[in-house]
Design a protein around this motif. Sequence first.
Motif, mmCIF file in Angstrom:
data_model
loop_
_atom_site.group_PDB
_atom_site.id
_atom_site.type_symbol
_atom_site.label_atom_id
_atom_site.label_comp_id
_atom_site.label_asym_id
_atom_site.label_seq_id
_atom_site.Cartn_x
_atom_site.Cartn_y
_atom_site.Cartn_z
ATOM 1 N N PHE A 18 34.816 -8.320 3.774
ATOM 2 C CA PHE A 18 34.227 -6.986 3.775
ATOM 3 C C PHE A 18 35.008 -5.980 2.929
ATOM 4 C CE2 PHE A 18 32.746 -9.006 7.638
ATOM 5 C CZ PHE A 18 31.388 -8.740 7.589
ATOM 6 N N SER A 19 35.970 -6.419 2.146
ATOM 7 C CA SER A 19 36.748 -5.500 1.327
ATOM 8 C C SER A 19 35.870 -4.853 0.267
ATOM 9 C CB SER A 19 37.897 -6.247 0.631
ATOM 10 O OG SER A 19 38.743 -6.856 1.574
ATOM 11 N N PRO A 20 36.129 -3.588 -0.068
ATOM 12 C CA PRO A 20 35.354 -2.946 -1.134
ATOM 13 C C PRO A 20 35.555 -3.671 -2.462
ATOM 14 C CG PRO A 20 36.584 -1.322 0.146
ATOM 15 C CD PRO A 20 37.080 -2.679 0.561
ATOM 16 N N LEU A 21 34.544 -3.624 -3.289
ATOM 17 C CA LEU A 21 34.630 -4.259 -4.603
ATOM 18 C C LEU A 21 35.498 -3.420 -5.531
ATOM 19 C CD1 LEU A 21 30.853 -5.138 -5.051
ATOM 20 C CD2 LEU A 21 32.677 -6.692 -4.349
ATOM 21 N N ASP A 22 36.255 -4.084 -6.412
ATOM 22 C CA ASP A 22 36.973 -3.365 -7.450
ATOM 23 C C ASP A 22 36.449 -3.716 -8.841
ATOM 24 O OD1 ASP A 22 37.935 -5.921 -7.738
ATOM 25 O OD2 ASP A 22 39.968 -5.458 -7.063
ATOM 26 N N LYS A 23 35.430 -4.578 -8.884
ATOM 27 C CA LYS A 23 34.740 -4.908 -10.126
ATOM 28 C C LYS A 23 33.265 -5.096 -9.802
ATOM 29 C CE LYS A 23 38.681 -7.361 -12.217
ATOM 30 N NZ LYS A 23 39.158 -8.661 -12.775
ATOM 31 N N VAL A 24 32.412 -4.838 -10.778
ATOM 32 C CA VAL A 24 30.977 -5.022 -10.602
ATOM 33 C C VAL A 24 30.485 -6.003 -11.655
ATOM 34 C CG1 VAL A 24 28.723 -3.907 -10.633
ATOM 35 C CG2 VAL A 24 30.663 -2.745 -9.567
ATOM 36 N N VAL A 25 29.895 -7.073 -11.210
ATOM 37 C CA VAL A 25 29.423 -8.212 -12.020
ATOM 38 C C VAL A 25 30.404 -8.544 -13.147
ATOM 39 C CG1 VAL A 25 27.003 -7.984 -11.399
ATOM 40 C CG2 VAL A 25 27.830 -6.711 -13.352
ATOM 41 N N PRO A 26 31.630 -8.899 -12.804
ATOM 42 C CA PRO A 26 32.628 -9.190 -13.842
ATOM 43 C C PRO A 26 32.387 -10.503 -14.575
ATOM 44 C CG PRO A 26 33.525 -9.722 -11.689
ATOM 45 C CD PRO A 26 32.200 -9.062 -11.442
ATOM 46 N N GLY A 27 31.489 -11.349 -14.067
ATOM 47 C CA GLY A 27 31.321 -12.672 -14.653
ATOM 48 C C GLY A 27 30.338 -12.758 -15.795
ATOM 49 N N ARG A 80 27.949 -16.783 -10.727
ATOM 50 C CA ARG A 80 28.253 -16.407 -12.114
ATOM 51 C C ARG A 80 28.538 -14.906 -12.202
ATOM 52 N NH1 ARG A 80 26.769 -18.202 -17.415
ATOM 53 N NH2 ARG A 80 25.501 -19.899 -16.571
ATOM 54 N N LEU A 81 27.695 -14.102 -11.555
ATOM 55 C CA LEU A 81 27.852 -12.648 -11.615
ATOM 56 C C LEU A 81 29.201 -12.197 -11.086
ATOM 57 C CD1 LEU A 81 24.349 -11.453 -10.350
ATOM 58 C CD2 LEU A 81 25.189 -11.372 -12.689
ATOM 59 N N TRP A 82 29.628 -12.813 -9.991
ATOM 60 C CA TRP A 82 30.827 -12.357 -9.302
ATOM 61 C C TRP A 82 31.986 -13.323 -9.491
ATOM 62 C CZ3 TRP A 82 30.350 -7.524 -7.925
ATOM 63 C CH2 TRP A 82 29.065 -7.014 -7.688
ATOM 64 N N GLU A 83 32.041 -13.978 -10.626
ATOM 65 C CA GLU A 83 33.117 -14.929 -10.909
ATOM 66 C C GLU A 83 34.471 -14.243 -10.714
ATOM 67 O OE1 GLU A 83 34.686 -17.847 -14.522
ATOM 68 O OE2 GLU A 83 32.916 -16.596 -14.806
ATOM 69 N N GLY A 84 35.316 -14.871 -9.913
ATOM 70 C CA GLY A 84 36.613 -14.292 -9.590
ATOM 71 C C GLY A 84 36.628 -13.588 -8.249
ATOM 72 N N LEU A 85 35.412 -13.239 -7.745
ATOM 73 C CA LEU A 85 35.323 -12.610 -6.436
ATOM 74 C C LEU A 85 34.787 -13.558 -5.383
ATOM 75 C CD1 LEU A 85 33.929 -9.070 -7.286
ATOM 76 C CD2 LEU A 85 36.290 -9.750 -6.895
#
Length: 565
Positions: free
Chosen positions: A267-276, A524-529
């Motif tokens: 539930f942590s806030p995002l620090d990137k948006v669609v980085p992938g 793919r959209l959230w690669e790394g998250l």
Amino acid sequence: MPCHQLPVTLRHPRWWALLAIGLSVGYAIVTVSRLPTWALPIIAGAWLGAGWLLRWGAPRHPRPRTRVWPWSLLPMALLGIYVYLNDSFGIVDLGAIFFHLQAGMSDHGGSDRLVAAVLYTLSMAAMMAAFTWLVRVDHRWRLFERLLALILLASNPLLYGMSQRGAAIVTDDGAWLDRRYVEPIILEVPESPPNLLLLYLESIERTYADGERFGDAYADLEVLGKQGHVFEGVRQLDNTGWTMAGKIASQCGTPLMPAGLLHDRQFSPLDKVVPGVNCLGDLLAEQGYRLSYLGGASTAFAGKGLFYEGHGFDTVMGREELVPRLDDPDYVNNWGLFDDSLYDFTAEEIRRLETEGEGPWGVVNLSIAGHAPNGYPARSCRERQGEFDGVDILYSVKCSAWLARDLVERLEEEGLLENTLVMIASDHLTMRVSAWDQLTAGERDNTFMILGPGIEGGTRTRREASMVDLFPTLLEAMGFTIDGHRAGLGASLLAGPDEQTLVERHGLEPLNARMREENALQQRLWEGLVPDRPQDSEGEESPPTDEQVVESPHDATGETPASVQ
């Protein structure tokens, strides 16, 4: 019943309990079914009549009262949430809810919806207290209410949508959309790449162009359209129905499938948006473009700032940066700047980009005048159009259309649009507004038009498309050569009918059904998250398993959990 007994009877808690339940039932039916408001007292009256006839709360052979808590309370609360969202946005978009919870919604301007939420909560509390009293005093309701709990759970569209999304865990093929994704690549660059001005008009869908239903509300955009190329038939896919989703669809070529509840930080806030994925800003930054974003609302809301800062933009300005520059700091609305102020700052930014530095520039702008439910018409519109009644969305649509036309014409007169492509688009279809019944009476499509060098004025193209097709269309309109006329999931609408869009090839509803099963594109959209897919011993990606990330549910509301405008 003697008249002198009537006041005593009405003071009995039975009738107040039945009235509270009847009004709640009537309101829910009227809201979800879009029956006229006058149907509410009829439904409530019918409920009270049934209560009198069947002696609800006063059985002929009563049993001792029992201090029980009804099983139906939680299902009722969940149904109440659905009714609130339906009333606020018209379409309940679970994807929007999940995304805003993770991307940030504290800096919104929806104070009107916060008040509505409080009123809804108090009303629900009163209704649930009345129902609890009824169950405790009438044993017939104690026997029935467990079945009622199951009925309420099974009939709640909110839970149905969540269960559909959950099916992605065990789906046989959660990569259908991902296999159709084409990496955005610029193969050739024109000799003199044009500047770019993107005007997103909040909720100003092309449906408003129907003069028979909406009069001249859209007329100024029709005038602009005659100077450029207008595209008709741009439908709304699931996960593209709120502001950030519409922007990402049109700038990245993919629906916004939220990171979901199973990404590696829960539930942590995002620090990137669609980085992938690579988006418009990434591609243009590689070509030396100087990129700026301006919006009247906070860039902290819904991850707007994170998105643009993470995808190639040099300057990102919202309410926090622009309000201090206003001549009148009190000339703001719940969300931030009115559009006349915003457009003045947009013109200033374009002048700055024209005079400072070398190379092409790109400016993206988001208006707010047309935001549901009533809009935020600017002062200049009120001076031009007369008094605003605070409700009529067509007043706000007309305001938004005129302000956009006025900005383009002002920039042209100053010579600031030489070798500049202008794109005007709605960010998504509008949510519940005063003209909702007229809007939903037929097919709806988004605004999309382009003006500028190489664009033949007066051209109209009608194709079954979606917001993901704006991305490759825009790249080709700027003179770039891209791989197979495609980028992301989109196909260029300038390439001709041989290059079919996904909507043309498969249809809107089948695509939405695929969206509910997809998890590879989400990954793919959230690669790394989100966690990587497991691989087998040979390094090959394993088929989907029940450990895969589930796609977050889709929409509605739209655009923000705050109704706003």
